[in-house]
Design a protein around this motif. Structure first.
Motif, PDB file in Angstrom:
ATOM      1  N   GLY A  64       0.876  -0.989   0.140  1.00  0.00           N
ATOM      2  CA  GLY A  64      -0.181  -0.342   0.128  1.00  0.00           C
ATOM      3  C   GLY A  64       0.865   1.503   0.369  1.00  0.00           C
ATOM      4  O   GLY A  64       2.214   1.087  -0.021  1.00  0.00           O
ATOM      5  N   CYS A  65       0.519   2.397   0.142  1.00  0.00           N
ATOM      6  CA  CYS A  65       0.487   4.089   0.076  1.00  0.00           C
ATOM      7  C   CYS A  65       0.638   4.624   1.611  1.00  0.00           C
ATOM      8  O   CYS A  65      -0.251   3.714   2.392  1.00  0.00           O
ATOM      9  N   VAL A  66       1.808   4.525   2.114  1.00  0.00           N
ATOM     10  CA  VAL A  66       2.125   5.115   3.273  1.00  0.00           C
ATOM     11  C   VAL A  66       2.736   6.493   3.024  1.00  0.00           C
ATOM     12  O   VAL A  66       3.254   7.748   2.291  1.00  0.00           O
ATOM     13  N   LEU A  67       1.723   7.540   4.313  1.00  0.00           N
ATOM     14  CA  LEU A  67       1.977   9.074   4.362  1.00  0.00           C
ATOM     15  C   LEU A  67       2.803   8.933   6.189  1.00  0.00           C
ATOM     16  O   LEU A  67       2.602   8.877   6.612  1.00  0.00           O
ATOM     17  N   GLU A  68       4.265   9.832   5.685  1.00  0.00           N
ATOM     18  CA  GLU A  68       5.405  10.310   6.074  1.00  0.00           C
ATOM     19  C   GLU A  68       5.090  12.013   6.077  1.00  0.00           C
ATOM     20  O   GLU A  68       6.092  12.200   5.020  1.00  0.00           O
ATOM     21  N   ASN A  69       5.446  12.080   7.125  1.00  0.00           N
ATOM     22  CA  ASN A  69       6.037  14.041   6.746  1.00  0.00           C
ATOM     23  C   ASN A  69       4.915  14.241   6.038  1.00  0.00           C
ATOM     24  O   ASN A  69       6.082  15.334   5.178  1.00  0.00           O
ATOM     25  N   GLY A  70       4.671  13.927   5.553  1.00  0.00           N
ATOM     26  CA  GLY A  70       3.642  14.771   4.441  1.00  0.00           C
ATOM     27  C   GLY A  70       3.378  14.969   3.200  1.00  0.00           C
ATOM     28  O   GLY A  70       2.673  14.805   2.327  1.00  0.00           O
TER      29      GLY A  70
END
Length: 596
Positions: A64-70
């Protein structure tokens, strides 16, 4: 197991044989694209789909996709695959050469899209949305905006999105609240929140160009007060490279049922600089230029998943040993026969096969109209193409995605318990396919568009673009010695469609709810007739090729078998749709709200 081999032979049949008499061919602007060149493009696209994108499909779903620090990180391998895809020119396949595109026919582009969607539907959204965005910019943006943004978007160097939905409004865009305030330099400052933005943030390109619907100060209520704006993620420098942040931030990424490798984002615009695309208050007109392009492509998504699901199911049905054939042992050296010998498994496989070939045939017809709309020099041909596209766009979007999801579910059923667990990979198809029935306007909205806008438009002129060729074909072939009964079945279904059209027109004028109650069944009925027409034409062509002693006799025999199954087992659904339409709204609307 996820199995996919591009159905190139059927694609060549649709492109080169099936629709040569539809009046949309022989376009001077596309003369350079010979059959050999088209076949070569399709073969290379198949390699990309099978060798590069398919191996990332299941791993992308798991990671999947991951949101890290915007910042959204796409799954492992996606960035490298996108760079290869971009560098290979696949982003620019059907775009105008003026902006760096290759200008290939949409009839070829849509086949390529199908392969990409079959191999990796999540991946397809990144370049797919960008292509849709370039369509709106090319049609409505100022010359300066086109010159600056289109080359970067067409090449795939920068990507694009469409930002419509807000937390409080989905289909009813007249309720949107995002504001755009004019600035002295001709730009605008946009403030607001958008949700469900596919490819809204990712790490595949250094900049993302958002097309955003918003309201100007003192704009009228409803859709007449909506304008469209181009808002880049980063403000470009004079040399065209991304500069400072433009106040576009990611509040969250959605945790979804499927398409997990496609980043679906909640975006905030905080005094973000943008430029108007088109005229003030005409944002919906400009956005629909993009959405209509996307709706045909979403239909192709349904076909793509349906084809991959079918092939995976066939692979399993030939390999899985369970029970003995009702007509006698077929695998005497094994403990059981492969399940493909069982009639009910055959029913499921043939249903999927017929859905896929029918959608591909109808999609090919619509794609040729897209080419004629753009390139035809004869005003009558261009007008007929525009009418046909307007009529068939909601049918393609809704029918293909309905049938694609049904095929994905049938694949799970063929696998049985093994289909329900993640290791087989086919449950991903059912999850991924589901959203296509919802986004770009739910399938119920497509049906309402068909009966409420397209059917009555210009005193029924759109309908004539479809009804006339079907009527002429039936009249010319109903006395055929071999296929007369098949043509008669088409004529009967077509008659039901004509009667339904009159019924809805008559009732709908007095009571709009009557048209609304009939809409979904009417769209299905029109789609069934359209596929039956394509299949009947296919049967005549296949017979001729076999009579000529074609070296590809196996393909044409299989085509005839699929056609016969469609007429025997699927087209009868037209009668049920007709009866449902005739029943009217009474029982549908009878129950009081409180009783639900």
């Amino acid at each position: 197991m996820q199995v996919y081999e591009a159905p190139l032979r059927d694609m060549r049949f649709v492109i080169h044989e099936l629709h040569q008499d539809d009046g949309f061919g022989n376009l001077e602007a596309l003369e350079e694209f010979s059959p050999d060149l088209v076949d070569a493009v399709l073969e290379e696209a198949a390699k990309v789909a099978q060798e590069v994108l398919l191996p990332l499909n299941r791993s992308g779903d798991i990671e999947g996709c991951v949101l890290e620090n915007g910042v959204v990180r796409t799954p492992k391998g996606f960035k490298e695959a996108y760079e290869m895809f971009r560098d290979g020119g696949w982003c620019a396949l059907a775009s105008d050469p003026e902006w760096g595109g290759q200008g290939l026919p949409e009839a070829v582009n849509k086949m390529t899209e199908e392969m990409i969607c079959s191999a990796n539907l999540s991946f397809s959204l990144y370049p797919g949305l960008t292509h849709g965005g370039t369509t709106a910019i090319e049609a409505y943006a100022s010359e300066d905006l086109k010159q600056f943004y289109l080359p970067k978007m067409v090449s795939g160097e920068w990507s694009g999105t469409m930002c419509l939905t807000e937390p409080h409004c989905g289909t009813d865009l007249g309720m949107l609240r995002t504001k755009a305030v004019p600035q002295e330099d001709g730009s605008y400052k946009l403030t607001g929140a958008k949700i469900f933005i596919s490819a809204g943030e990712h790490d595949l390109t250094p900049n993302i160009v958002h097309l955003v619907l918003a309201r100007l100060p003192n704009a009228p209520e409803g859709v007449k007060g909506i304008s469209l704006f181009l808002v880049p993620k980063y403000l470009p420098k004079d040399d065209g490279t991304p500069g400072p942040s433009n106040g576009v931030s990611v509040a969250a990424i959605e945790h979804k049922m499927g398409l997990k490798a496609s980043a679906t984002c909640q975006l905030n615009f905080d005094d973000s600089t943008g430029w108007i695309v088109g005229k003030p208050g005409k944002g919906m007109e400009a956005m629909f230029k993009m959405m209509n392009t996307e709706r045909v492509s979403v239909g192709v998504q349904g076909l793509g998943v349906g084809e991959a699901a079918y092939q995976s199911a066939v692979y399993y049905a030939k390999d899985r040993l369970q029970g003995r054939s009702l007509s006698g042992v077929k695998n005497p050296n094994g403990p059981a026969d492969p399940i493909i010998v069982h009639p009910d498994v055959r029913r499921m496989l043939m249903t999927m096969r017929a859905y896929n070939e029918g959608c591909r045939a109808l999609g090919g017809w619509v794609s040729r109209a897209l080419d004629a709309e753009k390139h035809a020099t004869d005003p009558a041909v261009k007008q007929n193409a525009e009418d046909f596209i307007a009529l068939m766009t909601p049918v393609v979007k809704a029918l293909f995605t309905d049938l694609g999801h049904e095929s994905a579910n049938l694949a799970v059923q063929v696998y049985g318990g093994h289909g329900y667990i993640a290791e087989s990979g086919v449950e991903q198809y059912a999850r991924d396919a589901r959203i296509a029935m919802i986004y770009e306007g739910t399938n119920g909205i497509q049906a309402l568009d068909l009966v409420g806008r397209k059917m009555p438009a210009h005193m029924g002129r759109y309908l004539r673009s479809f009804f006339h060729p079907v009527s002429a074909f039936v009249e010319a072939n109903k006395a055929d010695a071999q296929f007369g009964p098949m043509i008669a079945a088409l004529e009967k279904a077509f008659g039901a469609l004509q009667l339904s059209t009159g019924t809805i027109a008559q009732k709908g004028m007095k009571d709009p709810e009557e048209a609304g109650a009939a809409a979904t069944d009417y769209l299905r009925l029109m789609g069934l007739v359209a596929m039956a027409y394509c299949f009947a034409k296919s049967a005549l062509i296949a017979r001729d090729r076999l009579g000529e002693g074609s070296e590809d006799a196996g393909f044409y025999k299989a085509k005839l078998a699929t056609v016969q199954f469609y007429f025997d087992r699927i087209l009868p659904q037209a009668t049920a749709a007709f009866l449902a339409i005739k029943a009217g709204k009474a029982s549908m609307m009878a129950l009081e709200d409180a009783a639900f």
